[in-house]
Design an enzyme around this catalytic site. Structure first.
Site, PDB file in Angstrom:
ATOM      1  N   ASP A 141      -2.420  10.944  -2.034  1.00  0.00           N
ATOM      2  CA  ASP A 141      -2.739   9.875  -2.991  1.00  0.00           C
ATOM      3  C   ASP A 141      -3.120  10.436  -4.351  1.00  0.00           C
ATOM      4  O   ASP A 141      -2.978   9.774  -5.371  1.00  0.00           O
ATOM      5  CB  ASP A 141      -3.861   8.986  -2.451  1.00  0.00           C
ATOM      6  N   ASN A 151      -5.892  12.270   0.644  1.00  0.00           N
ATOM      7  CA  ASN A 151      -4.940  11.450   1.402  1.00  0.00           C
ATOM      8  C   ASN A 151      -5.738  10.608   2.392  1.00  0.00           C
ATOM      9  O   ASN A 151      -6.965  10.717   2.478  1.00  0.00           O
ATOM     10  CB  ASN A 151      -3.910  12.332   2.112  1.00  0.00           C
ATOM     11  N   LYS A 152      -5.026   9.779   3.128  1.00  0.00           N
ATOM     12  CA  LYS A 152      -5.670   8.867   4.079  1.00  0.00           C
ATOM     13  C   LYS A 152      -6.729   9.580   4.902  1.00  0.00           C
ATOM     14  O   LYS A 152      -6.503  10.687   5.398  1.00  0.00           O
ATOM     15  CB  LYS A 152      -4.575   8.283   4.987  1.00  0.00           C
ATOM     16  N   ARG A 187       0.866  -1.181   0.000  1.00  0.00           N
ATOM     17  CA  ARG A 187       0.000   0.000   0.000  1.00  0.00           C
ATOM     18  C   ARG A 187       0.898   1.225   0.000  1.00  0.00           C
ATOM     19  O   ARG A 187       2.107   1.130   0.120  1.00  0.00           O
ATOM     20  CB  ARG A 187      -1.025  -0.014   1.149  1.00  0.00           C
ATOM     21  N   GLY A 188       0.256   2.409  -0.099  1.00  0.00           N
ATOM     22  CA  GLY A 188       1.031   3.636  -0.261  1.00  0.00           C
ATOM     23  C   GLY A 188       1.097   3.950  -1.753  1.00  0.00           C
ATOM     24  O   GLY A 188       1.442   3.063  -2.553  1.00  0.00           O
ATOM     25  N   ALA A 189       0.771   5.192  -2.109  1.00  0.00           N
ATOM     26  CA  ALA A 189       0.585   5.520  -3.529  1.00  0.00           C
ATOM     27  C   ALA A 189       1.802   5.183  -4.413  1.00  0.00           C
ATOM     28  O   ALA A 189       1.657   4.496  -5.434  1.00  0.00           O
ATOM     29  CB  ALA A 189       0.198   6.994  -3.652  1.00  0.00           C
ATOM     30  N   ARG A 193      -7.284  -0.372  -7.031  1.00  0.00           N
ATOM     31  CA  ARG A 193      -7.593   0.686  -6.039  1.00  0.00           C
ATOM     32  C   ARG A 193      -7.808   1.992  -6.815  1.00  0.00           C
ATOM     33  O   ARG A 193      -7.001   2.329  -7.683  1.00  0.00           O
ATOM     34  CB  ARG A 193      -6.469   0.862  -5.005  1.00  0.00           C
ATOM     35  N   GLN A 234      -2.094   2.183   9.929  1.00  0.00           N
ATOM     36  CA  GLN A 234      -0.816   2.333   9.208  1.00  0.00           C
ATOM     37  C   GLN A 234       0.180   3.145  10.029  1.00  0.00           C
ATOM     38  O   GLN A 234       1.385   2.986   9.867  1.00  0.00           O
ATOM     39  CB  GLN A 234      -1.039   3.040   7.857  1.00  0.00           C
TER      40      GLN A 234
HETATM   41  O1  MRU Z   1      -4.563   3.125   2.169  1.00  0.00           O
HETATM   42  P1  MRU Z   1      -3.081   3.381   2.102  1.00  0.00           P
HETATM   43  O2  MRU Z   1      -2.311   2.845   3.254  1.00  0.00           O
HETATM   44  O3  MRU Z   1      -2.509   2.960   0.767  1.00  0.00           O
HETATM   45  O4  MRU Z   1      -2.981   4.965   2.163  1.00  0.00           O
HETATM   46  C1  MRU Z   1      -1.728   5.550   2.053  1.00  0.00           C
HETATM   47  C2  MRU Z   1      -1.750   7.010   2.233  1.00  0.00           C
HETATM   48  O5  MRU Z   1      -2.767   7.637   2.378  1.00  0.00           O
HETATM   49  C3  MRU Z   1      -0.425   7.702   2.130  1.00  0.00           C
HETATM   50  O6  MRU Z   1      -0.422   8.849   2.912  1.00  0.00           O
HETATM   51  C4  MRU Z   1      -0.175   8.092   0.668  1.00  0.00           C
HETATM   52  O7  MRU Z   1      -0.341   6.990  -0.169  1.00  0.00           O
HETATM   53  C5  MRU Z   1       1.165   8.663   0.471  1.00  0.00           C
HETATM   54  S1  MRU Z   1       2.415   7.459   0.722  1.00  0.00           S
HETATM   55  C6  MRU Z   1       3.913   8.093   0.292  1.00  0.00           C
END
Ligand code: MRU
Length: 347
Positions: free
Chosen positions: A236, A246-247, A46-48, A89, A195
């Site tokens: 994201d 973002n999250k 996970r993470g963009a 996603r 996370q």
């Molecule tokens: O649902 P996730 O864990 O993929 O969400 C991740 C985030 O919201 C991060 O802040 C974002 O992807 C930036 S990661 C460098």
């Protein structure tokens, strides 16, 4: 250790299973593009930026594992796989950005199947290496925003685990720490998947950076009592006007910071910017399984009545007026974002 690595000999993508951290550091292997799409959907990875590069290797796997010998048939099959991977996603634009980039290679004319595969592997490896370089450049632009003695509230995980390596917002914090600044990070636990407490805290332990975990809903207290001086989070997808998806929880955090005159920085590579979308209201927000809210394995007791319903948007939009600066590999972008963001992207 990288979050994901390509094993050329075995033709498989190996990745840290982020669902198991911090209890176990387990590596899983994806041997097909379907494995990659599933790993992105179920948040093994996970993470963009990390899901973008994983997706590119998913396209590589589609080509490697295809039985097609006719090149046109092969290219059609790869295109179908790409569509499936992109749908795993919806919010992080890095996913479609990465797939579109590698598909430009996949659509080129090739004589031999193996040449196409080799070119795809080269491109995906290049994207993985570029991700680390980009993150380090972002950190150089962002570290100056952090002063010696700062306490920073950080949301979700934006570290090495959210990227191929190094990280974005957490990468800025890492560099400031390496520069000798004394910092403290208040780690939002980041409900519902934790996370922050599972992944960011695990990373901060390894970097030797001082931290404490806080409940997401405690951030307002720390901001109001001036026990935190900065807010950092990732992104994201960023719309043309600087609205940041973002999250989920980032918006409430930014509101509380703004109300207390505390600067908010969103940190991301320019591949996270979607200039096609005028504002954040047009960004698709993933809604995940409500069981992520209802069923917390760590509790002996359910945290909600059996049969309770829940809503679980995985992201939210922070409007541009709540954001002090956008930190990218091309530099710090200040308001007005409507003009300045696209100028920086096109530089
Ligand atoms: O649902 P996730 O864990 O993929 O969400 C991740 C985030 O919201 C991060 O802040 C974002 O992807 C930036 S990661 C460098």
């Amino acid at each position: 250790m990288r979050t994901l690595t390509w094993d050329q000999e075995k033709q498989e993508l190996r990745m840290i299973d982020q669902r198991q951290l911090p209890a176990r550091l387990e590596i899983i292997s994806c041997r097909s593009y379907q494995d990659v799409a599933e790993a992105i959907q179920n948040m093994t990875i996970r993470g963009a930026p990390a899901i973008g590069v994983a997706a590119a290797f998913g396209v590589v796997l589609a080509a490697c594992k295809s039985k097609k010998t006719n090149l046109q048939d092969l290219q059609e099959e790869i295109q179908q796989a790409a569509t499936i991977i992109i749908s795993s996603r919806p919010t992080a634009v890095n996913l479609s950005w990465a797939v579109q980039r590698i598909m430009k290679i996949a659509r080129q004319p090739f004589v031999m199947k193996q040449d196409l595969i080799n070119s795809l592997v080269t491109e995906a490896q290049k994207m993985a290496n570029e991700d680390i370089d980009t993150n380090k450049r972002i950190a150089e632009h962002g570290a100056g925003l952090i002063q010696d003695g700062d306490t920073i509230i950080h949301h979700c995980n934006t570290g090495a685990l959210a990227t191929v390596d190094w990280g974005t917002a957490l990468g800025v914090i890492r560099l400031a720490h390496l520069q000798g600044k004394h910092l403290h990070v208040l780690v939002d636990e980041t409900r519902p998947r934790f996370q922050g407490s599972r992944l960011t805290a695990w990373e901060l332990e390894q970097y030797g950076i001082s931290y404490e975990i806080i409940c997401d809903n405690a951030a307002g207290y720390f901001l109001h009592t001036r026990q935190a001086q900065k807010v950092f989070f990732g992104a994201d997808r960023v719309a043309a006007n600087g609205d940041v998806a973002n999250k989920v929880g980032s918006y409430m955090l930014a509101l509380a910071a703004h109300a207390n005159n505390i600067p908010v920085y969103s940190v991301f590579p320019t591949s996270t910017v979607d200039l096609n979308l005028e504002n954040g209201d047009l960004i698709p927000i993933e809604e995940r399984d409500s069981n992520e809210v209802l069923d917390i394995k760590a509790h002996d007791q359910p945290v909600a009545p059996i049969g309770a319903k829940a809503r679980n948007p995985a992201f939210d939009i922070t409007p541009n007026y709540l954001i002090t600066g956008l930190v990218t590999e091309k530099g710090l972008v200040s308001p007005p974002f409507q003009q300045n963001l696209s100028r920086v992207i096109h530089e």
